[in-house]
Design an enzyme around this catalytic site. Structure first.
Site, PDB file in Angstrom:
ATOM      1  N   HIS A   1      -3.162 -11.470  33.163  1.00 57.55           N
ATOM      2  CA  HIS A   1      -3.091 -10.645  31.958  1.00 57.55           C
ATOM      3  C   HIS A   1      -4.449 -10.650  31.271  1.00 57.55           C
ATOM      4  O   HIS A   1      -5.228 -11.606  31.382  1.00 57.55           O
ATOM      5  CB  HIS A   1      -2.017 -11.177  31.016  1.00 57.55           C
TER       6      HIS A   1
ATOM      7  N   CYS B   1      -2.353  -3.757  31.560  1.00 57.82           N
ATOM      8  CA  CYS B   1      -3.368  -4.469  30.776  1.00 57.82           C
ATOM      9  C   CYS B   1      -4.793  -4.188  31.264  1.00 57.82           C
ATOM     10  O   CYS B   1      -5.683  -3.882  30.451  1.00 57.82           O
ATOM     11  CB  CYS B   1      -3.078  -5.968  30.779  1.00 57.82           C
TER      12      CYS B   1
ATOM     13  N   HIS C   1      -3.556  -5.464  23.792  1.00 58.39           N
ATOM     14  CA  HIS C   1      -3.220  -5.605  25.218  1.00 58.39           C
ATOM     15  C   HIS C   1      -1.980  -4.777  25.512  1.00 58.39           C
ATOM     16  O   HIS C   1      -1.282  -4.311  24.605  1.00 58.39           O
ATOM     17  CB  HIS C   1      -2.978  -7.070  25.570  1.00 58.39           C
TER      18      HIS C   1
END
Length: 222
Positions: free
Chosen positions: A177, A122, A194
């Protein structure tokens, strides 16, 4: 008769005495000669027990040992801070290009530490997308979460903003994340791209059941 015996006794004592003296002298002379002969056969010894090689011996291949050379002390490496782009380095008009480049990574498999279309994570996706348009940003997600200016409200989120999430819904934790906002369709549909650990690079809605509880902040990098 007594006088004769006395004279004979004295004569014998003198003879024994002379014989004894002669024997002693002969023995002493023999020991002296042996000692001299031994001294002549014994080689001379150096005054020092340590061997010092002469020039001639060095020329025959005898090398004097030298103390081992000391390894020069290395100077500690000076950690230089990476130079990132500043907010003014990328105009707002470049945001559509950011979104376009990010979407070229769609379908790329997830790979921890990856930085290209063979595999990416990510934070690597964010770093690689901006790198392609000549903008340098941090590589690690928690550093990215402190880069730029925080968006104060969800309703103010725009395309190009970065979104950050924690591992568990409803709990505080470290940033685990991140993604890039690609489209704001309405108040309940904010799309971001992502690198999903299970499905690779894809677009999802911030307000989906999985992400809305894990969302912690949005940053506007430029």
């Amino acid at each position: 008769m007594k006088v004769s015996l006395l004279t004979e006794s004295l004569r014998m004592k003198k003879q024994i005495t002379r014989t004894f003296h002669f024997t002693i002298c002969t023995l002493a002379l023999t020991l002296l000669l042996f000692a001299c002969d031994t001294l002549r056969k014994t080689p001379e010894r150096s005054n020092s027990s340590r061997y010092t090689p002469s020039r001639s011996s060095k020329s025959r291949g005898t090398v004097a040992r030298r103390p081992p050379a000391r390894t020069p002390a290395r100077k500690p490496a000076t950690a230089s801070k990476p130079t990132y782009s500043r907010p003014g380095d990328m105009p707002a008009s470049a945001v559509p290009q950011v979104v376009q480049v990010a979407r070229t990574y769609a379908g790329t498999p997830y790979r921890s530490g990856g930085n290209d279309k063979n595999g990416i994570d990510c934070s690597g996706l964010i770093c690689s997308v901006y790198s392609e348009i000549g903008v340098k940003v941090p590589r690690i997600s928690w550093q990215q979460s402190e880069f730029g200016q925080e968006v104060s409200s969800i309703k103010d989120i725009k395309p190009g903003d970065w979104l950050f999430f924690v591992p568990e819904a409803g709990k505080e934790g470290y940033v685990s994340h991140a993604g890039i906002v690609t489209d704001v369709r309405n108040q309940d549909e904010i799309m971001f791209i992502h690198a999903s650990t299970s499905r690779g690079v894809r677009e999802d809605n911030l307000f989906s059941n999985y992400f809305k509880g894990r969302f912690v902040k949005a940053m506007r990098p430029f």
